[in-house]
Scaffold this active site. Structure first.
Site, PDB file in Angstrom:
ATOM      1  CG  ASP A  33     -34.738  -4.101 -27.979  1.00  0.00           C
ATOM      2  OD1 ASP A  33     -34.230  -3.270 -27.378  1.00  0.00           O
ATOM      3  OD2 ASP A  33     -35.707  -4.551 -27.658  1.00  0.00           O
ATOM      4  CD  GLU A 203     -30.624  -4.680 -21.366  1.00  0.00           C
ATOM      5  OE1 GLU A 203     -31.456  -5.340 -20.625  1.00  0.00           O
ATOM      6  OE2 GLU A 203     -31.253  -3.710 -21.645  1.00  0.00           O
TER       7      GLU A 203
END
Length: 320
Positions: A33, A203
């Site tokens: 991420d 997401e």
């Protein structure tokens, strides 16, 4: 003697060539991420420490002057400084404002409004921290429009307004941050969280402006499996509407799988765009075994993003 020198040069040549590109992954360790930022003349990357949720209780950062050599800054934040967070700190997003650095993060992986957790904010005087809790509680701790409060991204519009774009469970919200990042400014219609979910969204929101257009990007698929992708849309404002254009980061089963949850950084001086993302090395089956990588991102004559080629070489040296 000349022959020996030639042999030595030949043996060292691969090392010299390697030093001119970043290689992928760009630094060792399980990290996911990643959010890339530029502060001054330095590139920064803020990733998730990719481990089991109960062990995912801190974050490291990495800095570089040229995208080649990276310096690790350990434990810029941890749950000791965020009293309400106890596990699963992930997906950091950072912005600079009024001489301070604000780090937004998700924590505790809440599954309902009855649990403590959500999206928090920490603040520091330097990019490397240490970061301290800005509010003493989550900034977003409820499910609005069915969006899980995770995977936050802080977006600064060209008029200076900051937005929080976030969401999991296939729903994405956008909200206007107030001046000191302690809360939100309602929209003219009285609402605070507007849903801007495009088709295919899972997401990992990200947004940037290019040539007056708003590029909204996100991740699709499941993060623990091989089928994780990045797709995008283009709109005329941060609120959209956003119509899905297509995927630009997909798998190459000869190199890596599970490529997704990315960010984008732009070297304005050289007009070079880079996508920073995580992927899973071939042969790795552990969902948390993800590494941070970087590759070049380009556009066609119409401003559409070309499909990104994921590589082992990474990118060439690029100073700011």
């Amino acid at each position: 003697m000349k022959l020996n020198r030639f042999i030595i040069f030949f043996l060292l040549l691969p090392l010299f060539v390697q030093a001119q590109t970043s290689g992928n992954p760009i630094f060792p360790g399980w990290y996911a991420d990643p959010e890339a930022q530029i502060f001054g003349k330095t590139y920064w990357i803020y990733p998730t420490y990719s481990a089991k949720y109960k062990e995912q209780v801190f974050m490291d950062a990495f800095s570089s002057k040229d995208l080649i050599t990276w310096k690790k800054h350990e434990r810029i934040i941890d749950t000791a400084s965020i009293k309400w967070a106890n596990k699963a700190m992930w997906a950091p997003s950072i912005t600079q404002k009024d001489g301070k650095y604000y780090l937004f993060f998700g924590a505790n992986d809440i599954q309902s409004d009855k649990e403590v957790g959500g999206i928090g904010v920490a603040v520091a005087d330097k990019p490397e921290g240490p970061y301290k809790d800005h509010l003493g509680k989550p900034l977003v701790d409820k499910f609005y429009n069915k969006a899980q409060p995770i995977d936050q991204f802080v977006f600064k519009d060209k008029d200076g307004q900051y937005y929080l774009i976030y969401g999991g469970w296939s729903h994405c919200n956008i909200a206007k941050l107030n001046k000191d990042f302690t809360g939100f400014i309602p929209y003219p219609d009285g609402t605070t969280f507007k849903e801007i979910t495009p088709e295919g969204y899972t997401e990992g929101s990200f947004m940037f402006i290019k040539d007056g257009k708003y590029y909204f990007m996100w991740s699709e698929g499941g993060w623990t499996g091989p089928n994780y992708f990045v797709a995008y849309a283009i709109g005329d404002s941060p609120l959209g509407p956003f119509k899905r254009i297509g995927r630009i980061l997909t798998q190459d089963h000869t190199i890596a799988r599970g490529a997704g949850h990315h960010s984008v950084v732009h070297n304005e001086k050289k007009d070079l765009w880079y996508i920073v993302y995580h992927r899973r090395p071939i042969g790795e089956t552990d969902g948390n075994h993800r590494v941070t990588c970087i590759d070049l991102m380009t556009f066609d004559k119409d401003g559409l993003i070309n499909p990104v080629k994921i590589t082992k070489e990474g990118v060439k040296k690029s100073k700011l």
